[in-house]
Design a protein around this motif. Structure first.
Motif, PDB file in Angstrom:
ATOM      1  N   LEU A  96      17.358  46.661 -11.796  1.00 39.98           N
ATOM      2  CA  LEU A  96      17.414  47.229 -13.144  1.00 39.98           C
ATOM      3  C   LEU A  96      18.782  47.057 -13.787  1.00 39.98           C
ATOM      4  O   LEU A  96      18.907  47.116 -15.013  1.00 39.98           O
ATOM      5  N   ALA A  97      19.810  46.837 -12.965  1.00 40.98           N
ATOM      6  CA  ALA A  97      21.155  46.621 -13.504  1.00 40.98           C
ATOM      7  C   ALA A  97      21.384  45.171 -13.913  1.00 40.98           C
ATOM      8  O   ALA A  97      22.440  44.846 -14.466  1.00 40.98           O
ATOM      9  N   THR A  98      20.401  44.305 -13.655  1.00 34.01           N
ATOM     10  CA  THR A  98      20.480  42.908 -14.072  1.00 34.01           C
ATOM     11  C   THR A  98      19.550  42.696 -15.262  1.00 34.01           C
ATOM     12  O   THR A  98      19.025  43.641 -15.834  1.00 34.01           O
ATOM     13  N   ASP A  99      19.322  41.420 -15.604  1.00 38.50           N
ATOM     14  CA  ASP A  99      18.406  41.137 -16.705  1.00 38.50           C
ATOM     15  C   ASP A  99      16.995  40.849 -16.205  1.00 38.50           C
ATOM     16  O   ASP A  99      16.137  40.389 -16.960  1.00 38.50           O
ATOM     17  N   ARG A 100      16.739  41.147 -14.914  1.00 34.92           N
ATOM     18  CA  ARG A 100      15.413  40.935 -14.348  1.00 34.92           C
ATOM     19  C   ARG A 100      14.609  42.223 -14.418  1.00 34.92           C
ATOM     20  O   ARG A 100      15.125  43.319 -14.148  1.00 34.92           O
ATOM     21  N   ALA A 101      13.328  42.111 -14.776  1.00 35.11           N
ATOM     22  CA  ALA A 101      12.444  43.271 -14.752  1.00 35.11           C
ATOM     23  C   ALA A 101      12.044  43.569 -13.311  1.00 35.11           C
ATOM     24  O   ALA A 101      12.158  42.721 -12.428  1.00 35.11           O
ATOM     25  N   LEU A 102      11.584  44.784 -13.070  1.00 35.74           N
ATOM     26  CA  LEU A 102      11.246  45.239 -11.721  1.00 35.74           C
ATOM     27  C   LEU A 102       9.748  45.448 -11.592  1.00 35.74           C
ATOM     28  O   LEU A 102       9.137  46.130 -12.417  1.00 35.74           O
ATOM     29  N   LEU A 103       9.147  44.851 -10.557  1.00 39.41           N
ATOM     30  CA  LEU A 103       7.737  45.060 -10.241  1.00 39.41           C
ATOM     31  C   LEU A 103       7.645  45.792  -8.912  1.00 39.41           C
ATOM     32  O   LEU A 103       8.072  45.281  -7.876  1.00 39.41           O
ATOM     33  N   LEU A 104       7.115  47.017  -8.940  1.00 36.21           N
ATOM     34  CA  LEU A 104       6.894  47.797  -7.728  1.00 36.21           C
ATOM     35  C   LEU A 104       5.475  47.529  -7.258  1.00 36.21           C
ATOM     36  O   LEU A 104       4.507  47.842  -7.954  1.00 36.21           O
ATOM     37  N   LEU A 105       5.357  46.957  -6.075  1.00 37.03           N
ATOM     38  CA  LEU A 105       4.065  46.518  -5.560  1.00 37.03           C
ATOM     39  C   LEU A 105       3.750  47.288  -4.282  1.00 37.03           C
ATOM     40  O   LEU A 105       4.634  47.552  -3.465  1.00 37.03           O
TER      41      LEU A 105
END
Length: 380
Positions: A92-101
């Motif tokens: 979350l501190a980068t420009d990538r979105a997070l997918l919780l699987l």
């Protein structure tokens, strides 16, 4: 551009002293744990990303628990591998979105809510994924009365949660992403890759400001329903949330959550029912894993998931029975019907699995006679 609905809202009118505001049945994380978040913010002297309420270290501490220098105890919101939480927070501190699987009941929604609360102080920018979720839920809609009266304009635009998060630099959430139709899912591609949401009707766009990110959750068992396109999956960093590693971990999770829920419902305290919680967890883990705890007997697994979330539901229902129709102490008879309902989803196949488990495992287990009788009565 300034998106309608993203300006600071005026202070609410004071509530009359004679009328108390009703207490929410389930407060949002940022309200339920406001004291802990405030204490963490005061003690947090580490660098914070743009528009974050806490540093990544403090966000991880909020989720995993700990004790602050002033003695404030931060209760754990998630019990599991520390590295899983650290990777999620770092993403979350980068420009990538997070997918919780993960499989059902692995606390994906719970973790996403607490991450958003700790990072942005607002966990309510939520899109709930279903088979009927429209594109407008992710992008924006229109106030049709204004649209018909005045034509397309900013005043007629109704921003969705993701657009609001982009404009304010906050964290948006999308639950059950794989339940959303594939063409609607792909609405996120431009948002996540270009950090831009075009508004072709106005010839404008909304650009995400620093601090914006997105957390999505998806169910392992839903693969094949609406699989994510490779283009969309590449926009996410995927973190898999595992099932609790040990029975002790799962008992602790169930006990803690049931206690929190029970306090809001004025139910008996959990310590009085620890033995029954341990038995519910044991039954669920054995049937889920297809083998008894000692590894000696192989078992057939039912069609359901028998997740930790379902164990919490069974115990909470049992506590309600004990409180309203018993002596306030959780007993085998209070959880038996709930276990039956969780295990027997397919009336034909699952009932055979359950009966075989009762007769070959539960019946022969020392100290479980009362549990065996209660389950037999519930199954009759």
């Amino acid at each position: 551009m300034t998106v309608p609905g993203t300006e600071s809202a005026p202070a609410s009118a004071p509530v009359s002293e004679s009328v108390a505001a009703p207490e929410a049945l389930r407060p949002h994380a940022e309200h339920a744990f406001a004291g802990e978040l405030k204490a963490l913010a005061a003690a947090d002297d580490r660098p914070r990303p743009e528009r974050w309420r806490l540093s990544p270290w403090a966000v991880a501490t909020y989720l995993l628990g700990g004790t602050l220098p002033d003695g404030t105890v931060i209760t754990p919101k998630y019990v599991g591998p520390r590295r899983v939480v650290e990777v999620a927070v770092t993403t979350l501190a980068t420009d990538r979105a997070l997918l919780l699987l993960g499989v059902p009941g692995t606390a994906k929604t719970w973790v996403s809510e607490h991450l958003a609360a700790a990072v942005s102080g607002d966990s309510t920018l939520l899109v709930q994924g279903t088979a009927g979720t429209p594109e407008e839920a992710i992008r924006y809609g229109w106030d049709y009365a204004r649209l018909l009266a005045h034509g397309p304009g900013r005043e007629a635009l109704v921003p969705g949660p993701v657009m609001r998060a982009m404009a304010q630099g906050l964290t948006a959430r999308v639950e059950e992403l794989t339940r959303i139709p594939a063409d609607v899912q792909d609405t996120l591609i431009t948002i996540l890759s270009e950090k831009t949401l075009p508004i072709p009707e106005l010839g404008e766009e909304v650009q995400a400001v620093r601090g914006f990110n997105l957390i999505a959750t998806a169910n392992d068992r839903d693969r094949g329903v609406n699989d994510l396109s490779s283009a969309l999956r590449r926009r996410f960093n995927t973190v898999v949330l595992p099932l609790p590693a040990t029975p002790e971990d799962e008992v602790g999770i169930v006990s803690r959550r049931v206690d929190q829920i029970g306090r809001s419902l004025d139910l008996p305290s959990v310590p009085d029912g620890t033995d029954e919680i341990r038995r519910v967890v044991t039954v669920f883990r054995e049937l889920r894993n297809g083998v008894t705890t000692d590894g000696r007997t192989k078992l057939k697994s039912p069609s359901g998931t028998l997740s930790t979330a379902e164990a919490i539901s069974v115990v909470t229902g049992g506590l309600a029975l004990a409180a309203h129709f018993g002596d306030g102490v959780l007993r085998a008879g209070d959880v038996a019907a709930g276990i039956l309902g969780a295990v027997v989803r397919d009336p034909a196949a699952d009932r055979l699995v359950w009966q075989e488990y009762l007769e070959t495992v539960v019946r022969e287990r020392d100290g479980w006679k009362d549990f065996y009788r209660a389950c037999r009565e519930a199954s009759a």
